[in-house]
Enzyme design. Structure first.
Site, PDB file in Angstrom:
ATOM      1  N   CYS A  84       0.986  -1.011   0.175  1.00 21.22           N
ATOM      2  CA  CYS A  84       0.015   0.069  -0.123  1.00 21.22           C
ATOM      3  C   CYS A  84       0.954   1.581  -0.085  1.00 21.22           C
ATOM      4  O   CYS A  84       1.531   1.694  -0.863  1.00 21.22           O
ATOM      5  CB  CYS A  84      -1.120  -0.252   0.990  1.00 21.22           C
ATOM      6  SG  CYS A  84      -2.379   0.962   1.146  1.00 21.22           S
ATOM      7  N   HIS A 176      -3.810  -5.410   0.391  1.00 25.71           N
ATOM      8  CA  HIS A 176      -3.161  -5.725   1.719  1.00 25.71           C
ATOM      9  C   HIS A 176      -2.926  -7.445   1.775  1.00 25.71           C
ATOM     10  O   HIS A 176      -4.078  -8.005   1.965  1.00 25.71           O
ATOM     11  CB  HIS A 176      -3.906  -5.268   2.685  1.00 25.71           C
ATOM     12  CG  HIS A 176      -3.827  -3.997   3.093  1.00 25.71           C
ATOM     13  ND1 HIS A 176      -2.686  -3.408   4.000  1.00 25.71           N
ATOM     14  CD2 HIS A 176      -4.312  -2.939   2.312  1.00 25.71           C
ATOM     15  CE1 HIS A 176      -2.701  -2.264   3.878  1.00 25.71           C
ATOM     16  NE2 HIS A 176      -3.626  -1.569   3.311  1.00 25.71           N
ATOM     17  N   GLU A 178      -1.864  -9.243   3.671  1.00 28.20           N
ATOM     18  CA  GLU A 178      -1.834  -9.923   5.155  1.00 28.20           C
ATOM     19  C   GLU A 178      -3.312 -10.038   5.734  1.00 28.20           C
ATOM     20  O   GLU A 178      -3.431 -10.760   6.640  1.00 28.20           O
ATOM     21  CB  GLU A 178      -1.186  -8.939   6.229  1.00 28.20           C
ATOM     22  CG  GLU A 178      -1.699  -7.555   6.501  1.00 28.20           C
ATOM     23  CD  GLU A 178      -1.391  -6.532   5.255  1.00 28.20           C
ATOM     24  OE1 GLU A 178      -1.000  -6.924   4.128  1.00 28.20           O
ATOM     25  OE2 GLU A 178      -1.504  -5.154   5.661  1.00 28.20           O
ATOM     26  N   SER A 230      -9.911 -13.279  33.973  1.00 28.44           N
ATOM     27  CA  SER A 230     -11.406 -13.111  33.862  1.00 28.44           C
ATOM     28  C   SER A 230     -12.094 -14.403  33.315  1.00 28.44           C
ATOM     29  O   SER A 230     -13.388 -14.583  33.475  1.00 28.44           O
ATOM     30  CB  SER A 230     -11.606 -12.025  32.347  1.00 28.44           C
ATOM     31  OG  SER A 230     -11.250 -12.726  31.381  1.00 28.44           O
ATOM     32  N   GLY A 231     -11.293 -15.512  33.041  1.00 26.58           N
ATOM     33  CA  GLY A 231     -11.851 -16.775  32.685  1.00 26.58           C
ATOM     34  C   GLY A 231     -12.231 -16.685  31.130  1.00 26.58           C
ATOM     35  O   GLY A 231     -12.304 -17.860  30.576  1.00 26.58           O
ATOM     36  N   GLY A 232     -11.523 -15.603  30.486  1.00 19.83           N
ATOM     37  CA  GLY A 232     -11.482 -15.864  28.980  1.00 19.83           C
ATOM     38  C   GLY A 232     -10.295 -16.240  28.630  1.00 19.83           C
ATOM     39  O   GLY A 232      -9.381 -16.813  29.508  1.00 19.83           O
ATOM     40  N   VAL A 233      -9.851 -16.420  27.365  1.00 21.59           N
ATOM     41  CA  VAL A 233      -8.717 -17.113  26.715  1.00 21.59           C
ATOM     42  C   VAL A 233      -7.573 -16.548  27.176  1.00 21.59           C
ATOM     43  O   VAL A 233      -6.647 -17.052  27.677  1.00 21.59           O
ATOM     44  CB  VAL A 233      -8.858 -17.288  25.394  1.00 21.59           C
ATOM     45  CG1 VAL A 233      -7.726 -17.947  24.578  1.00 21.59           C
ATOM     46  CG2 VAL A 233     -10.337 -17.655  24.837  1.00 21.59           C
ATOM     47  N   ASP A 234      -7.399 -15.023  26.992  1.00 23.84           N
ATOM     48  CA  ASP A 234      -6.116 -14.369  27.294  1.00 23.84           C
ATOM     49  C   ASP A 234      -5.610 -14.707  28.566  1.00 23.84           C
ATOM     50  O   ASP A 234      -4.613 -15.080  28.799  1.00 23.84           O
ATOM     51  CB  ASP A 234      -6.358 -13.139  26.787  1.00 23.84           C
ATOM     52  CG  ASP A 234      -7.080 -12.950  25.457  1.00 23.84           C
ATOM     53  OD1 ASP A 234      -7.351 -13.763  24.798  1.00 23.84           O
ATOM     54  OD2 ASP A 234      -7.797 -11.842  25.219  1.00 23.84           O
ATOM     55  N   SER A 235      -6.445 -14.005  29.582  1.00 24.86           N
ATOM     56  CA  SER A 235      -5.836 -14.146  30.955  1.00 24.86           C
ATOM     57  C   SER A 235      -5.582 -15.496  31.413  1.00 24.86           C
ATOM     58  O   SER A 235      -4.844 -15.646  32.243  1.00 24.86           O
ATOM     59  CB  SER A 235      -6.897 -13.167  31.691  1.00 24.86           C
ATOM     60  OG  SER A 235      -7.984 -13.569  31.758  1.00 24.86           O
TER      61      SER A 235
END
Ligand code: XMP
Length: 514
Positions: A84, A176, A178, A230-235
């Site tokens: 770009c 793009h 990507e 938080s019980g989410g994937v990340d943390s």
């Protein structure tokens, strides 16, 4: 163990997608680094990368404040791929009259790319003769500079979509490659890194986990770190990567904000046990959140307020643990959209970015994307409990009561509705196919009729989307039968009169409503 070598330098020219380039390379097995233009030259001299990628960006080569890429990068003989704005810079540097200034606003959206069959580029090896790609640009390359061959054009042939000068090892694409809307499945970046730059595929998930552990340990030293789980994937994934390495130096806790989904806290406890995280549940601040965050209806103000309250609560908790550091599961997407990553623009304030709590912050996941964290979760055996759960934002259901003050009652309506929709989607076997399901309450009242009476009530909107990385999403269309079933279930609530469905793509819409 020896550290994996960084093979590609990505020069960040302000694109929203710069981190996506890095992610795609990582996915392909190539380690890369992102640097601002002014830092690039010294880094190249000290590290001799095998390839350089110039990201896109919103500037015009004619802007006085356009990113200043050092021209000397052209002298090393290292292959360069300009994307770009990166392509326009390459063209401009070779021929000052090559760039056509934008006449009628930006061209933005899908384009059909036709590869030049007479000048076949090594960059497009193993691709069909024509693909659909994502493009977003104002200026364009009006004529290829001397020495450059045009290797792709738009469908009508009016836009030069790719060009190259093989002798100088310069390659450029206007679209793009990507982003996932470009239907090349990373083949272009793979061709560039693997074939043209001859990079070695040596970057694995195990390397990534080891880097996360070691970098965090180094930054923490002898300190004590808190991590909000938080019980989410990340943390959760992050806490389970770090718990064995940091042992007592890591204090994991969960704050009940009042904006959780149904059954969430029980689920979080269960996950923590499976992931061997010693988790404390803190629920004494719930009313404070509802009282203070609930007052505002403006999306950004609400996020800012949530962040402020979250920060205050976090600080109190940190004090009680005598913490010196806080560890966050912030992802690349969060940073990009908060405007904290490189040069990209602010889209939304995230509750856990740059909190400034007087604690040193460590964000070990901050250049990873959601699907990558899911892969790491799998490595830790958290597959069933964590990686298959749909993401949920930190401010939770507060972001799903739109246009009216958030009250406990309205939170309860969306909480129940979210649960009912989830159950219906699971029953039909499609919940796992949907990247994220959002059920929000629109505060605009409309007229309905229930039994024999008029009802002046709220609307619930159900949004189902699919995506790999949440930088862009597209609608996940539900069948009329499922929509009918959901609508009938949700309007049973006395204050709900309508159910709407939202399959708008991102961009222009974001995944969440606020
Ligand atoms: P948007 O709405 O920006 O969402 O397209 C992209 C993904 O990020 C999640 N999201 C958040 N996650 N804190 C989080 O932890 C937040 O403040 C936040 N806002 C959005 C969103 O649910 C989606 O998965």
């Amino acid at each position: 163990m020896e550290e994996t070598k960084t093979q590609i330098l990505i020069i960040d020219l302000g694109s929203q997608y710069t981190e996506v380039i890095r992610r795609s390379l990582r996915y392909l097995g190539f380690k890369s680094v992102i640097l601002a233009p002014e830092k690039s030259l010294e880094w190249i001299e000290n590290n001799t990368p095998k390839g350089i990628i110039l990201s896109g960006g919103s500037a015009s080569v004619y802007d006085l404040d356009a990113p200043k890429i050092p021209k000397k990068i052209l002298d090393f003989g290292i292959p360069i791929l300009g994307i770009c704005f990166g392509m326009q810079w390459l063209a401009y540097e070779s021929d000052k009259s090559a760039i056509e200034k934008v006449k009628e606003g930006k061209s933005y959206g899908p384009v059909e790319i036709n590869f030049n069959q007479n000048n076949k580029s090594a960059l497009f090896e193993n691709l069909k003769e024509q693909i659909n790609a994502w493009s977003s640009h104002g200026d364009s390359v009006g004529k290829a500079p001397k020495d450059f061959l045009i290797t792709a054009t738009s469908k009508e042939g009016s836009v030069i979509e790719a060009m190259e000068c093989v002798e100088k090892r310069l390659y450029a694409v206007q679209f793009h490659p990507e982003v996932e809307q470009t239907e090349d499945e990373n083949i272009i970046l793979n061709n560039f890194a693997g074939e043209i730059c001859e990079c070695v595929k040596d970057y694995s998930k195990k390397d990534l986990i080891r880097e996360i552990e070691e970098n965090t340990k180094k930054l923490l030293g002898t300190g004590v770190a808190i991590i909000g789980v938080s019980g989410g994937v990340d943390s959760t994934t992050l806490a389970s990567i770090l718990a064995p390495k940091l042992k007592d130096q890591l204090k994991a806790f969960f704050i009940d904000t009042g904006g959780m989904r149904k059954g969430e806290i029980e689920k979080v406890k269960e996950i923590a046990v499976k992931a061997a995280i010693n988790l404390q549940i803190i629920d004494k601040y719930k009313e404070k959140f509802i009282r203070e965050v609930g007052k505002t209806t403006d999306a950004e103000e609400k996020r800012a307020k949530f962040r402020a309250v979250y920060g205050e609560v976090f600080q109190e908790v940190a004090k009680s643990f005598k913490a010196t550091h806080m560890i966050q599961g912030t992802l690349a997407t969060d940073l990009i959209e908060s405007g904290s990553a490189g040069n990209s623009a602010l889209i939304k304030t995230h509750h856990n970015v740059d909190l400034n709590l007087g604690l040193k912050e460590i964000s070990p996941l901050n250049d990873l994307f959601k699907f990558e964290v899911r892969e790491l979760a799998r490595e830790f055996g958290l597959e069933e409990l964590v990686s298959k759960r749909q993401p949920f934002p930190g401010p939770g259901l507060y972001l799903r009561v739109i246009g009216v003050p958030v009250t406990e009652e309205l939170l309860e309506i969306v909480r129940e509705a979210d649960h009912e929709v989830t159950e219906i989607l699971k029953k039909h076997g499609i919940y796992d196919k949907i990247s994220q399901t959002i059920v929000a309450l629109l505060g605009v009242k409309t007229v309905g009729v229930k039994g024999d009476g008029r009802v002046y009530g709220y609307t619930l909107v159900v949004r189902t989307v699919e995506t790999a990385d949440f930088m862009t999403v597209k609608g996940f269309y539900l069948t009329p039968e499922i929509c009918e079933e959901i609508s009938s279930a949700l309007v049973k609530h006395p204050k709900i009169v309508r159910v709407m469905y939202d399959w708008t793509s991102k961009p222009p819409a974001t995944t969440e409503f606020e």
